[in-house]
Scaffold this motif. Structure first.
Motif, mmCIF file in Angstrom:
data_model
loop_
_atom_site.group_PDB
_atom_site.id
_atom_site.type_symbol
_atom_site.label_atom_id
_atom_site.label_comp_id
_atom_site.label_asym_id
_atom_site.label_seq_id
_atom_site.Cartn_x
_atom_site.Cartn_y
_atom_site.Cartn_z
ATOM 1 N N TRP A 200 0.840 -1.200 0.000
ATOM 2 C CA TRP A 200 0.000 0.000 0.000
ATOM 3 C C TRP A 200 0.874 1.248 0.000
ATOM 4 O O TRP A 200 1.958 1.272 0.585
ATOM 5 C CB TRP A 200 -0.909 0.021 1.224
ATOM 6 C CG TRP A 200 -2.053 -0.956 1.157
ATOM 7 C CD1 TRP A 200 -2.133 -2.163 1.774
ATOM 8 C CD2 TRP A 200 -3.276 -0.793 0.424
ATOM 9 N NE1 TRP A 200 -3.332 -2.778 1.483
ATOM 10 C CE2 TRP A 200 -4.061 -1.954 0.653
ATOM 11 C CE3 TRP A 200 -3.791 0.207 -0.396
ATOM 12 C CZ2 TRP A 200 -5.324 -2.139 0.099
ATOM 13 C CZ3 TRP A 200 -5.051 0.030 -0.956
ATOM 14 C CH2 TRP A 200 -5.808 -1.124 -0.716
ATOM 15 N N SER A 201 0.384 2.277 -0.640
ATOM 16 C CA SER A 201 1.081 3.566 -0.653
ATOM 17 C C SER A 201 0.971 4.240 0.710
ATOM 18 O O SER A 201 0.210 3.806 1.589
ATOM 19 C CB SER A 201 0.457 4.482 -1.708
ATOM 20 O OG SER A 201 -0.840 4.911 -1.286
ATOM 21 N N ASP A 202 1.728 5.313 0.868
ATOM 22 C CA ASP A 202 1.480 6.200 1.999
ATOM 23 C C ASP A 202 0.074 6.783 1.872
ATOM 24 O O ASP A 202 -0.489 6.853 0.772
ATOM 25 C CB ASP A 202 2.509 7.331 2.029
ATOM 26 C CG ASP A 202 3.892 6.844 2.438
ATOM 27 O OD1 ASP A 202 3.980 5.778 3.081
ATOM 28 O OD2 ASP A 202 4.879 7.527 2.098
ATOM 29 N N SER A 203 -0.468 7.208 3.002
ATOM 30 C CA SER A 203 -1.862 7.677 3.035
ATOM 31 C C SER A 203 -1.958 9.188 2.856
ATOM 32 O O SER A 203 -1.032 9.938 3.171
ATOM 33 C CB SER A 203 -2.520 7.282 4.355
ATOM 34 O OG SER A 203 -2.565 5.878 4.492
ATOM 35 N N THR A 204 -3.118 9.593 2.357
ATOM 36 C CA THR A 204 -3.477 11.004 2.232
ATOM 37 C C THR A 204 -4.754 11.232 3.035
ATOM 38 O O THR A 204 -5.709 10.455 2.917
ATOM 39 C CB THR A 204 -3.716 11.380 0.761
ATOM 40 O OG1 THR A 204 -2.525 11.136 0.013
ATOM 41 C CG2 THR A 204 -4.106 12.845 0.626
ATOM 42 N N LEU A 205 -4.773 12.269 3.847
ATOM 43 C CA LEU A 205 -5.933 12.554 4.700
ATOM 44 C C LEU A 205 -6.931 13.431 3.958
ATOM 45 O O LEU A 205 -6.565 14.430 3.335
ATOM 46 C CB LEU A 205 -5.479 13.258 5.980
ATOM 47 C CG LEU A 205 -6.593 13.675 6.955
ATOM 48 C CD1 LEU A 205 -7.301 12.437 7.521
ATOM 49 C CD2 LEU A 205 -6.021 14.537 8.080
ATOM 50 N N VAL A 206 -8.204 13.038 4.031
ATOM 51 C CA VAL A 206 -9.273 13.868 3.480
ATOM 52 C C VAL A 206 -10.326 14.072 4.569
ATOM 53 O O VAL A 206 -10.640 13.150 5.330
ATOM 54 C CB VAL A 206 -9.905 13.234 2.224
ATOM 55 C CG1 VAL A 206 -10.529 11.880 2.523
ATOM 56 C CG2 VAL A 206 -10.937 14.165 1.599
ATOM 57 N N THR A 207 -10.829 15.280 4.656
ATOM 58 C CA THR A 207 -11.894 15.611 5.601
ATOM 59 C C THR A 207 -13.185 15.801 4.818
ATOM 60 O O THR A 207 -13.234 16.601 3.868
ATOM 61 C CB THR A 207 -11.563 16.896 6.376
ATOM 62 O OG1 THR A 207 -10.337 16.695 7.095
ATOM 63 C CG2 THR A 207 -12.672 17.244 7.359
ATOM 64 N N VAL A 208 -14.217 15.058 5.205
ATOM 65 C CA VAL A 208 -15.505 15.098 4.503
ATOM 66 C C VAL A 208 -16.487 15.915 5.342
ATOM 67 O O VAL A 208 -16.681 15.630 6.535
ATOM 68 C CB VAL A 208 -16.049 13.678 4.265
ATOM 69 C CG1 VAL A 208 -17.334 13.728 3.450
ATOM 70 C CG2 VAL A 208 -15.002 12.811 3.569
ATOM 71 N N VAL A 209 -17.091 16.908 4.718
ATOM 72 C CA VAL A 209 -18.002 17.809 5.437
ATOM 73 C C VAL A 209 -19.373 17.787 4.774
ATOM 74 O O VAL A 209 -19.523 17.379 3.617
ATOM 75 C CB VAL A 209 -17.445 19.252 5.443
ATOM 76 C CG1 VAL A 209 -16.103 19.297 6.176
ATOM 77 C CG2 VAL A 209 -17.301 19.795 4.030
ATOM 78 N N MET A 210 -20.368 18.239 5.519
ATOM 79 C CA MET A 210 -21.716 18.367 4.961
ATOM 80 C C MET A 210 -21.765 19.552 3.997
ATOM 81 O O MET A 210 -20.994 20.508 4.133
ATOM 82 C CB MET A 210 -22.723 18.570 6.090
ATOM 83 C CG MET A 210 -22.882 17.368 7.000
ATOM 84 S SD MET A 210 -23.536 15.914 6.140
ATOM 85 C CE MET A 210 -25.189 16.482 5.710
ATOM 86 N N PRO A 211 -22.653 19.487 3.022
ATOM 87 C CA PRO A 211 -22.786 20.638 2.120
ATOM 88 C C PRO A 211 -23.201 21.886 2.899
ATOM 89 O O PRO A 211 -23.861 21.801 3.943
ATOM 90 C CB PRO A 211 -23.875 20.204 1.140
ATOM 91 C CG PRO A 211 -23.982 18.719 1.280
ATOM 92 C CD PRO A 211 -23.585 18.395 2.679
ATOM 93 N N ALA A 212 -22.806 23.008 2.398
ATOM 94 C CA ALA A 212 -23.228 24.266 3.025
ATOM 95 C C ALA A 212 -24.741 24.394 2.905
ATOM 96 O O ALA A 212 -25.326 24.036 1.874
ATOM 97 C CB ALA A 212 -22.539 25.435 2.338
ATOM 98 N N PRO A 213 -25.418 24.868 3.950
ATOM 99 C CA PRO A 213 -26.883 25.002 3.881
ATOM 100 C C PRO A 213 -27.301 25.995 2.796
ATOM 101 O O PRO A 213 -26.620 26.988 2.542
ATOM 102 C CB PRO A 213 -27.257 25.515 5.277
ATOM 103 C CG PRO A 213 -26.004 26.084 5.846
ATOM 104 C CD PRO A 213 -24.865 25.332 5.233
ATOM 105 N N ALA A 214 -28.392 25.660 2.147
ATOM 106 C CA ALA A 214 -28.907 26.555 1.102
ATOM 107 C C ALA A 214 -29.417 27.838 1.731
ATOM 108 O O ALA A 214 -30.000 27.836 2.818
ATOM 109 C CB ALA A 214 -30.022 25.859 0.332
ATOM 110 N N ARG A 215 -29.244 28.945 1.028
ATOM 111 C CA ARG A 215 -29.719 30.241 1.534
ATOM 112 C C ARG A 215 -31.045 30.596 0.907
ATOM 113 O O ARG A 215 -31.315 30.298 -0.233
ATOM 114 C CB ARG A 215 -28.693 31.323 1.212
ATOM 115 C CG ARG A 215 -27.394 31.131 1.988
ATOM 116 C CD ARG A 215 -26.467 32.295 1.749
ATOM 117 N NE ARG A 215 -25.247 32.179 2.531
ATOM 118 C CZ ARG A 215 -24.271 33.073 2.518
ATOM 119 N NH1 ARG A 215 -24.382 34.165 1.754
ATOM 120 N NH2 ARG A 215 -23.203 32.904 3.253
#
Length: 215
Positions: A200-215
């Motif tokens: 396996w390769s070295d890892s890359t970190l990703v942060t998953v967020v909720m979509p911005a609320p609709a205005r």
């Protein structure tokens, strides 16, 4: 002053000597798997323009017979298969009809069950992803024998499908979408057409967020 008769013949005698061929050169693959056939090209130049014959000691205890005769400078080919893994030194020698050359420089042959190289860490356009949106991870993997490779990404929440086979070292973009927010370590691995797996390769970190609320 009178000279002995044999001294008068000395220039003629020394001019009739047969010069040995130059130490041969070799070229060919230097990495292969056990029992694969290795083909090497061998050639030398004879200062007197004589025809040449060659033989190779393969470094595993095997040695070829003397080849047929070739014109000076022409290439001869030899084939051999190593039954075991290891590092071997192949050495060749040339001869004309009366004298042999010195040994060539050794050609180092590495024989192992080669698989793909460890892929590059997946590269993202951003270290943040949005739930439900596709993200792409770019990665690649080489191969010691230049064989084609397929790549797979562990997205942290699921294991992705294998990609199509591509040229060794070619970058490929793999896509995924997350269903929940969170932080994930993404990594990649490769396989070749013989199903040999890389680390396996070295890892890359990703942060998953909720979509911005609709205005």
């Amino acid at each position: 002053m009178r000279h002995a008769p044999w001294l008068l013949l000395l220039p003629l005698l020394t001019g009739c000597g047969n010069t040995p061929p130059e130490p041969p050169l070799m070229t060919g693959p230097t990495r292969l798997r056990p029992n694969d056939t290795l083909v090497l090209a061998v050639w030398s130049v004879d200062p007197d323009g004589d025809s040449l014959s060659y033989r190779i000691a393969w470094g595993d205890g095997a040695e070829s017979d003397w080849s047929r005769w070739y014109s000076s400078g022409d290439r001869a080919t030899f084939a051999h298969a190593y039954g075991d893994s290891g590092v071997f030194e192949a050495v060749t020698r040339a001869r004309d009809h009366s004298v042999e050359s010195a040994d060539s420089d050794p050609l180092i042959i590495r024989v192992f069950d080669y698989g793909p190289n460890r892929p590059t860490p997946p590269r993202l356009a951003s270290d943040t992803a949005v739930v439900g949106a596709n993200i792409g991870a770019m990665t690649s993997a080489g191969h010691p024998l230049g064989e084609r490779v397929s790549l797979q990404v562990d997205w942290g929440d699921t294991l992705g499908e294998w990609s199509e086979f591509v040229r060794a070292g070619e970058h490929i973009l793999l896509r995924h979408s997350y269903e929940e927010p969170g932080r994930h370590l993404i990594r990649a691995r490769a396989r070749d057409t013989g199903d040999r797996l890389s680390a396996w390769s070295d890892s890359t970190l990703v942060t998953v967020v909720m979509p911005a609320p609709a205005r």
